[in-house]
Design an enzyme around this catalytic site. Structure first.
Site, short mmCIF file in Angstrom:
data_model
loop_
_atom_site.label_atom_id
_atom_site.label_comp_id
_atom_site.label_asym_id
_atom_site.label_seq_id
_atom_site.Cartn_x
_atom_site.Cartn_y
_atom_site.Cartn_z
N ARG A 63 -1.30 4.47 13.11
CA ARG A 63 -0.45 4.18 13.94
C ARG A 63 -0.81 4.35 15.42
O ARG A 63 -1.51 5.11 15.80
CB ARG A 63 0.72 4.57 13.80
CG ARG A 63 0.97 6.09 13.92
CD ARG A 63 2.26 6.76 13.26
NE ARG A 63 2.30 6.64 11.86
CZ ARG A 63 3.35 7.03 11.18
NH1 ARG A 63 4.36 7.68 11.87
NH2 ARG A 63 3.52 6.85 9.91
N LYS A 76 5.05 -7.39 11.66
CA LYS A 76 4.28 -7.58 10.18
C LYS A 76 4.64 -8.95 9.72
O LYS A 76 5.79 -9.29 9.69
CB LYS A 76 4.92 -6.29 9.29
CG LYS A 76 4.41 -6.49 7.88
CD LYS A 76 2.98 -6.10 7.88
CE LYS A 76 2.44 -5.69 6.36
NZ LYS A 76 3.13 -4.67 5.79
N ARG A 92 0.69 -1.21 -0.02
CA ARG A 92 -0.01 -0.17 0.03
C ARG A 92 0.82 1.25 0.19
O ARG A 92 2.08 1.19 0.38
CB ARG A 92 -0.84 0.27 1.46
CG ARG A 92 -1.98 -1.03 1.26
CD ARG A 92 -2.95 -0.93 2.55
NE ARG A 92 -3.52 0.33 2.40
CZ ARG A 92 -3.30 1.45 3.35
NH1 ARG A 92 -2.50 1.23 4.07
NH2 ARG A 92 -4.02 2.47 3.22
#
Length: 327
Positions: free
Chosen positions: A322, A186, A121
């Site tokens: 975030r 991640k 993204r």
């Protein structure tokens, strides 16, 4: 291509003499040596065993359409129209998007051992070492336009979480709108791209990048904490089995989504929300900066943020979310 045939031979991790490689490939031993040097260009390390031959430093399980089909459920195979596997490609998403112009993509699965221009993204590069991860795009065609596809990327995240949980991965969480985390790091990302009529027939490419078994140095250029499946489960994993397991969850979802929508996945997504109840900061075109408390998503997949002015709903888009430590 000789280099593809060479890797296929060496993938078993055994020692192969230069002479035997030459016979198998139909080339001279000098040509074999030149091909071995080219493996360095794609990040595949070859060890020379004096007087014996060559072997890969790390054995590879190459992707196989036959193996994926064999490991998939029977009903999953009914949704697959074809599986295309590339040794190296710019981007699996790009390949499928370009294919839309000349052929249908419903049920087409595109896989690559390595991407040279993989993307996530907001234009970010997706790091793509050869043969270590999963780089996959799946095409699907819908008839009810973009409105019927609200929340689809979040539902894909739920499907990924289900698949990886069944593969033994624990500590999974979803970060709105497209990240899959494992113990806060991640693990995978999802990128959806649509073409066609926004209010009618359209094609959607679902891109998935999953870290499977990367060496630490292969992730040096990744700009956030990351983890892979192998380290999460504490052992080696089969990429073909992982792909079959993911397709078992993903393809039935795509086949039923425009009729059932995101509401079917809302509760499960919220139960996996990595930032639920936490102070967050949002940046993007909707607003230059928005602070508040994350409160999950609604039945369309819109993010709910509690601010001093009340609940704000944020649709998907080029936004960055975030966690904040100070409010």
């Amino acid at each position: 291509m000789p280099i593809e045939e060479l890797i296929s031979i060496l993938a078993d991790g055994s020692i192969h003499s230069g002479e035997a490689l030459g016979v198998s490939l139909g080339i001279s031993r000098v040509a074999v040596w030149k091909r071995l040097k080219k493996l360095d260009d794609i990040g595949v390390e070859v060890e020379t065993i004096k007087g014996k031959g060559y072997r890969l430093v790390d054995s590879l399980e190459l992707l196989s359409a036959d193996r994926i089909n064999e490991l998939s459920r029977e009903n999953t195979r009914t949704f697959i129209s074809e599986i295309e596997i590339f040794f190296q490609i710019n981007s699996t998403n790009t390949w499928l998007i370009e294919r839309v112009r000349s052929a249908g993509i419903n049920g087409v699965v595109c896989l690559a051992e390595q991407q040279t221009a993989g993307r996530g993204r907001r234009g970010r590069q997706w790091h793509s070492p050869f043969g270590r991860n999963i780089y996959m795009s799946v095409g699907w065609e819908f008839s009810q336009g973009a409105a019927a596809l609200e929340g689809l990327s979040l539902a894909v995240g739920v499907a990924m979480a289900r698949a990886l949980s069944s593969a033994g991965v624990s500590g999974l969480a979803l970060k709105w709108p497209n990240d899959l985390l494992c113990h806060g790091k991640k693990l995978a990302g999802v990128l959806l791209e649509m073409s066609g009529d926004a209010s009618g027939s359209c094609s959607v490419v679902v891109g998935i990048g999953l870290n499977v078994d990367m060496k630490s140095e292969q992730g040096d250029n990744i700009d956030q904490p990351w983890v892979d499946v192998a380290s999460a489960v504490g052992s080696g994993v089969s990429r073909n089995l992982l792909l079959a397991t993911i397709l078992d969850e993903l393809l039935p979802l795509l086949a039923s989504y425009q009729d059932q929508g995101f509401s079917r996945y809302q509760q499960e997504w919220n139960s996996l929300d990595a930032l639920s109840g936490q102070l967050v900061e949002l940046h993007g075109p909707v607003t230059s900066s928005l602070d508040g408390i994350a409160q999950g998503v609604d039945d369309t997949g819109a993010l709910r943020i509690k601010t001093s002015a009340g609940i704000r709903l944020i649709k998907g888009g080029e936004v960055s979310l975030r966690k904040r430590s100070v409010f």
